[in-house]
Design an enzyme around this catalytic site. Sequence first.
Site, PDB file in Angstrom:
ATOM      1  N   HIS A 247       0.816  -1.213   0.000  1.00 43.58           N
ATOM      2  CA  HIS A 247       0.000   0.000   0.000  1.00 43.58           C
ATOM      3  C   HIS A 247       0.854   1.268   0.000  1.00 43.58           C
ATOM      4  CE1 HIS A 247       0.782   0.905   4.269  1.00 43.58           C
ATOM      5  NE2 HIS A 247       0.730  -0.403   4.452  1.00 43.58           N
ATOM      6  N   ASN A 248       0.383   2.245  -0.758  1.00 39.97           N
ATOM      7  CA  ASN A 248       0.998   3.580  -0.845  1.00 39.97           C
ATOM      8  C   ASN A 248       2.400   3.603  -1.432  1.00 39.97           C
ATOM      9  OD1 ASN A 248      -0.982   4.031   1.818  1.00 39.97           O
ATOM     10  ND2 ASN A 248      -0.960   5.703   0.336  1.00 39.97           N
TER      11      ASN A 248
END
Length: 341
Positions: A247-248
């Site tokens: 994620h991210n």
Amino acid sequence: MSDYTTQSVAELIGGRLVGEPGLALTGVNEISLCGPGDLTFIGDENYASRWAHSEASAAVITEGLKLEPGPGRALLYVESADLAMAKMLEAFAPAPIRPAPGIHATALIDPSAEVADDATVGAHCILGPGVTVGAGAVLHPRVTLMDGASVGAETVIWPNVVVRERCVVGARCTLEPGVVLGADGFGYRPDQTEDGQPRITKIPHLGHVIVGDDVDLGANAAVDRGKFGATVIGDGTKIDNLTQIGHNCQIGRLVILSGCCAVAGSVVIGDGTMVGGAAVFKDHVNVGRGCKIAGGAAVITDIPDGQDWAGYPAKPAKDAFREEMAVRKLPDLLKQLRKNK
């Protein structure tokens, strides 16, 4: 390939022909597997040393390597044998599977979805509310695009791909079978219930994934949605099979991630960086532009622009190789120590 000769292939790839110009070429193969009539490719000294024992009729060879074609054979010199090979294989490849535009009768499409007139939606595809599919895009059977997902023009998505809600796929991308975009990131924290019992609490992920233009994602690659905001894959990046992007993460333009890489959350990888297979990245590390990371490396610290790193944990490649050589000498050193006692 029966219509090709060494001369016509040289013209096709812009090569410098040394040897017989009229040899008929009937196939393409790896140098040790070639028979008469086959064309092969020689990109380095390792393959050059096999030419004398190969039955290949001709080879595309990188300039600077010194070989003689031999009687009844030919060499086609080019700037890069690898790039010439790509051009040759593209010329000889069968036409890609491209179903006629239209929507298959078994597809389930929400009335609010927008599908371009010349796009293809295959059997048993599912398109949720607010989905958009661009001009000339192809969804092969059993593709799922969830609420608000977007697919750009001329993108090809193979069977069993899932694009989760709000995720964006750019133009001219290829998503191989089994790709998953936008699954929740792996976010958990130790916690306890009201009566003091231990538990693990899941952290919600509210973001999405943005995949740029001309991106290829290999079979069963997974890109997690952002906790806040987007996980981003830059234009022209190529990601191999079974690679995990947390994620991210912010993956730059023209990055290469080879098979089975694992990139933890919030990692930044700069434009043009190349990563070997099964490399792993600790969360929140920053890798600069134009780096080369060896296969199997474990990246746990930031890497400046343009550096080559290797090892477990990763370090500058020269240091890693020096340490490896020292470790190989340890058995002999131990023997010497025992003798000297």
